[in-house]
Design a protein around this motif. Sequence first.
Motif, PDB file in Angstrom:
ATOM      1  N   ARG A  75       0.933  -1.246  -0.027  1.00 38.20           N
ATOM      2  CA  ARG A  75      -0.015  -0.139  -0.012  1.00 38.20           C
ATOM      3  C   ARG A  75       1.019   1.336   0.168  1.00 38.20           C
ATOM      4  O   ARG A  75       0.643   2.198  -0.619  1.00 38.20           O
ATOM      5  N   LYS A  78       2.192   1.749  -3.300  1.00 39.42           N
ATOM      6  CA  LYS A  78       1.348   2.308  -4.349  1.00 39.42           C
ATOM      7  C   LYS A  78       0.907   3.815  -4.295  1.00 39.42           C
ATOM      8  O   LYS A  78       1.032   4.701  -5.099  1.00 39.42           O
ATOM      9  N   LEU A  79       0.873   4.202  -2.903  1.00 34.70           N
ATOM     10  CA  LEU A  79       0.720   5.629  -2.668  1.00 34.70           C
ATOM     11  C   LEU A  79       1.901   6.485  -2.949  1.00 34.70           C
ATOM     12  O   LEU A  79       1.539   7.577  -3.252  1.00 34.70           O
ATOM     13  N   PHE A  83       1.518   9.677  -5.313  1.00 38.10           N
ATOM     14  CA  PHE A  83       1.401  10.927  -4.765  1.00 38.10           C
ATOM     15  C   PHE A  83       2.759  11.440  -4.115  1.00 38.10           C
ATOM     16  O   PHE A  83       2.759  12.619  -3.814  1.00 38.10           O
ATOM     17  N   LEU A  88       1.578  14.185   0.690  1.00 45.53           N
ATOM     18  CA  LEU A  88       1.272  13.112   1.856  1.00 45.53           C
ATOM     19  C   LEU A  88       2.266  12.375   2.605  1.00 45.53           C
ATOM     20  O   LEU A  88       3.447  12.236   1.951  1.00 45.53           O
ATOM     21  N   MET A  90       3.323   9.401   5.442  1.00 49.03           N
ATOM     22  CA  MET A  90       2.917   8.261   5.842  1.00 49.03           C
ATOM     23  C   MET A  90       3.804   7.983   7.067  1.00 49.03           C
ATOM     24  O   MET A  90       4.936   8.148   7.217  1.00 49.03           O
ATOM     25  N   ILE A 197      -6.900   9.085  -1.776  1.00 55.00           N
ATOM     26  CA  ILE A 197      -6.299   8.028  -1.044  1.00 55.00           C
ATOM     27  C   ILE A 197      -6.857   6.720  -1.204  1.00 55.00           C
ATOM     28  O   ILE A 197      -6.319   5.598  -1.633  1.00 55.00           O
ATOM     29  N   VAL A 200      -6.583   4.680  -4.319  1.00 56.03           N
ATOM     30  CA  VAL A 200      -5.354   3.880  -4.390  1.00 56.03           C
ATOM     31  C   VAL A 200      -5.525   2.603  -3.728  1.00 56.03           C
ATOM     32  O   VAL A 200      -5.419   1.583  -4.036  1.00 56.03           O
ATOM     33  N   ILE A 201      -6.129   2.852  -2.401  1.00 58.92           N
ATOM     34  CA  ILE A 201      -5.720   1.481  -1.519  1.00 58.92           C
ATOM     35  C   ILE A 201      -7.041   1.263  -0.695  1.00 58.92           C
ATOM     36  O   ILE A 201      -7.135   0.336  -0.077  1.00 58.92           O
TER      37      ILE A 201
END
Length: 321
Positions: A75, A78-79, A83, A88, A90, A197, A200-201
């Motif tokens: 995940r 992918k993010l 982005f 963003l 994380m 978001i 995407v996930i």
Amino acid sequence: MTALLTDVAEAARLLRDGQLVAFPSETVYGLGGDATNDHAVAGIFDAKGRPHFNPLICHYPDAEAAFAHVVADERARKLAAAFWPGPLTMVLRRRPECPVALLAGAGLDTLAVRVPAHPLTQALLRETGRPVAGPSANRSGRVSPTAVAHVLEELSGRIAAVLDGGDCTVGVESSVLDLSSGGAALLRPGGITREQIEAVIGPIGTALPIAAAPEPTLRSPGMMLSHYAPGLPVRLNAAQVGPDEALLAFGPPLPGAALVWNLSPAGDLREAAARLFAGLRRLDEEGTRLGCKGIAVQPIPETGLGVAINDRLGRAAAPRE
């Protein structure tokens, strides 16, 4: 004395020497320090007067540099592909060999990481060669800075330099997403929307601000309940405004205010986000000079970037100790 710089190499040298340098991003100006240097990280907290249980975001030039210090699952990758570079952040588990100072993550087993999009910051990160811890370049709990003048007003004499990158374009901080425990929770809405978001996930949860507990430990920056606070009290969802109030308007302004800052006359949430912190700062300073008793805020739609704007305004209006 705080220097105003345009030389990326000089700014990077100061960071490597353990000095603090404010830098531009697409969101707001950050207060940068070498994230691997305990003294530099402590200096960030000292300069801001920031609670030590509130973690800092660490900035990297690219995803692989960030993921060398944290554990990224599918995940997260992918993010990052969708982005990064961008607004963003994380929150992921630290790797055992992670060199980032524990103080930067408030002693947690997680780290908040981001790859900013601003080209000058990208150049600074690559030239520095180390992750840069960078909360917003203001005193803790105060309005976040979106221009060099704002940084100097807050931190002149407390940091070594400001790298001048002009005004910030997004105007609210990065969205913060916690992926550290198997699930996914939006800790702070920001420049990337929940809808983006989730595209995407898939569905994500929401973490509530921690307002109680004598010594709360937060997984993310920006989760203090009273935060982004100007000196004047803030009143939300105003339907009318008094002659002793400053007005933060959105769309057609209410009549009767002593002072007005319009986030967006056209009702554009992106424009409103970019103008939010500058507007709060202007109304606070000029309103105080004019003898205003508070700041009234017109309603902002709770959609898209409006969620992040209302989050900031709610913290600005929260009761203060």
